[in-house]
Design an enzyme around this catalytic site. Structure first.
Site, PDB file in Angstrom:
ATOM      1  N   ASP A 127       0.814  -1.210   0.000  1.00 41.53           N
ATOM      2  CA  ASP A 127       0.000   0.000   0.000  1.00 41.53           C
ATOM      3  C   ASP A 127       0.857   1.275   0.000  1.00 41.53           C
ATOM      4  OD1 ASP A 127      -2.445   1.335   0.047  1.00 41.53           O
ATOM      5  OD2 ASP A 127      -3.262   0.115   1.659  1.00 41.53           O
ATOM      6  N   ASP A 184     -10.098   3.626  -3.396  1.00 40.04           N
ATOM      7  CA  ASP A 184     -10.811   2.459  -2.867  1.00 40.04           C
ATOM      8  C   ASP A 184     -12.238   2.350  -3.398  1.00 40.04           C
ATOM      9  OD1 ASP A 184      -8.517   2.255  -1.469  1.00 40.04           O
ATOM     10  OD2 ASP A 184      -9.444   2.172   0.518  1.00 40.04           O
TER      11      ASP A 184
HETATM   12  C1  GLA Z   1      -5.914   1.436   1.484  1.00 43.34           C
HETATM   13  C2  GLA Z   1      -6.091   0.427   0.342  1.00 43.34           C
HETATM   14  C3  GLA Z   1      -7.213  -0.527   0.677  1.00 43.34           C
HETATM   15  C4  GLA Z   1      -6.929  -1.240   1.998  1.00 43.34           C
HETATM   16  C5  GLA Z   1      -6.682  -0.216   3.105  1.00 43.34           C
HETATM   17  C6  GLA Z   1      -6.168  -0.871   4.374  1.00 43.34           C
HETATM   18  O1  GLA Z   1      -7.005   2.280   1.592  1.00 43.34           O
HETATM   19  O2  GLA Z   1      -6.341   1.102  -0.863  1.00 43.34           O
HETATM   20  O3  GLA Z   1      -7.395  -1.465  -0.356  1.00 43.34           O
HETATM   21  O4  GLA Z   1      -5.803  -2.071   1.833  1.00 43.34           O
HETATM   22  O5  GLA Z   1      -5.712   0.756   2.711  1.00 43.34           O
HETATM   23  O6  GLA Z   1      -5.918   0.058   5.385  1.00 43.34           O
END
Ligand code: GLA
Length: 375
Positions: A127, A184
């Protein structure tokens, strides 16, 4: 070579967020096999953020599993998953902390890759939160790319920088096998549509060994779980899954698979849609919007056996008649070829000349296999 088809699996984040335990992973792994997801091609069981202790081990500097969540440690989880014939995925982050505020891998890339390898990890989602200012994002993916390559185990590298820094233009050079290209997903129609539409013109670099990842599916969540929001209808889930397949995107389920309903299971194990997703060439589709109703999108995709996939998507609020004009995809009338189509989610089969008309209910889609036939 590690990955010549878009990776398929399940990830904890969309439904469970911080609520992850050894027991959840074991139950989900069991469901994975019992429901036939494994037979349908799904392989990876991935634990996302929130799995570790809040700080590294002060003596070894290594990451450690949170014992309240994973009392037997991560190696035991990996062994359980491997015993069922599946692969084990984990999560870390380029920054000093992960997005949910656990220790990240910044400046610990090689040590962490070694730790993951020692536990039997097969997949690492990486990430982008808490990146130190002044440090180049792409460089941090290069670091983990090298760390994973040198850790002594084959580990699929799933980069997740949300499309920052024109990720498509450099990500293959880091050794990554898939790359998140968007922010997301949330479980509502606008979210999956916006994500898919944002990548429609950007799939040129999504190819074997490194696929454009448009995020975990919300199919089957029906508003439950961490990214639950309003939820989607069945029609929307058809469209979401079919869009991901037409894009040859990684298929990472995000619902609670232990409680997956029949319709969801039928959709996510649909052989024809999965065949389109897993096409060896993974070519991007040509996208054409209806001339006056811009909520109607048609996608045309070359497949590796010389046939084609044709998808009609109705992103509007009303049922609609739409059509494809084959000359838009490179088949002029003067060629004197017809197009034979066979429906994937319905029994519609016919031979069309020059164009094809289809009725598509609101939010839903129609997908076909297509073949050219000399007149
Ligand atoms: C980010 C990623 C998500 C998830 C969260 C976890 O937002 O884009 O897919 O992995 O972190 O904290």
């Amino acid at each position: 070579m590690l990955v010549n088809r878009p990776p398929m699996g399940w990830n904890t984040w969309n439904t469970f967020g911080n609520n992850i335990t050894d027991q959840l992973i074991r139950e989900s792994t069991d469901a994975f096999v019992e429901l036939g997801l494994k037979d349908a091609g799904y392989q990876y069981v991935v634990i996302d953020d929130c799995w570790s202790k809040k700080v590294r081990n002060p003596e070894t500097d290594r990451l450690e599993a949170e014992p309240e969540k994973f009392p037997h440690g991560m190696k035991a989880v990996a062994d359980y998953i491997h015993d069922k014939g599946l692969k084990f995925g984990m999560y870390s982050c380029v920054g000093q902390r992960t997005c949910a505020d656990y220790p990240g891998s910044f400046d610990h890339e090689f040590l962490d890759a070694e730790t993951f390898a020692s536990w039997g990890v097969d997949y690492l989602k990486y990430d982008f939160c808490y990146k130190p200012n002044g440090i180049d994002g792409p460089l941090l993916y290069r670091r983990m790319g090298l760390a994973l390559r040198s850790c002594g185990r084959d580990i699929l590298f799933s980069a997740c920088n949300w499309g920052s820094d024109d990720v498509w233009s450099w990500i293959r050079s880091t050794g990554a096998h898939m790359y998140r290209s968007t922010g997301d997903i949330f479980d509502n129609p606008e979210s999956y549509r916006n994500i898919a539409l944002s990548q429609l013109g950007k799939l040129g670099t999504s190819a074997p060994q490194c696929y454009n990842d448009i995020d975990m599916l919300t199919v089957g969540m029906y508003g439950k779980g961490l990214v639950g929001t309003t939820g989607c209808s069945e029609a929307d889930y058809n469209s979401q899954f079919a869009l991901w397949c037409m894009f040859s995107a990684p298929l990472m389920l995000g619902c609670d698979i232990r409680r997956m309903d029949e319709k969801t299971l039928k959709l996510v194990t649909n052989k024809d849609l999965i065949r389109i997703d897993q096409d060896l060439e993974a070519r991007p589709p040509v996208g054409v919007f209806h001339p006056w109703n811009k909520k109607l999108l048609t996608l045309f995709k070359h497949l590796d056996d010389g046939t084609y996939a044709l998808g009609f998507f109705n992103m509007g609020e009303e049922d609609a008649e739409t059509f494809a004009t084959f000359s838009d995809f490179g088949l002029p009338a003067s060629a004197k070829y017809d197009v034979h189509v066979r429906g994937v989610l319905n029994g519609d089969e016919r031979t069309c000349r020059e164009y094809m008309r289809v009725s598509v209910p609101a939010h839903d889609c129609r997908v076909y296999f297509a073949e050219l036939q000399k007149q």
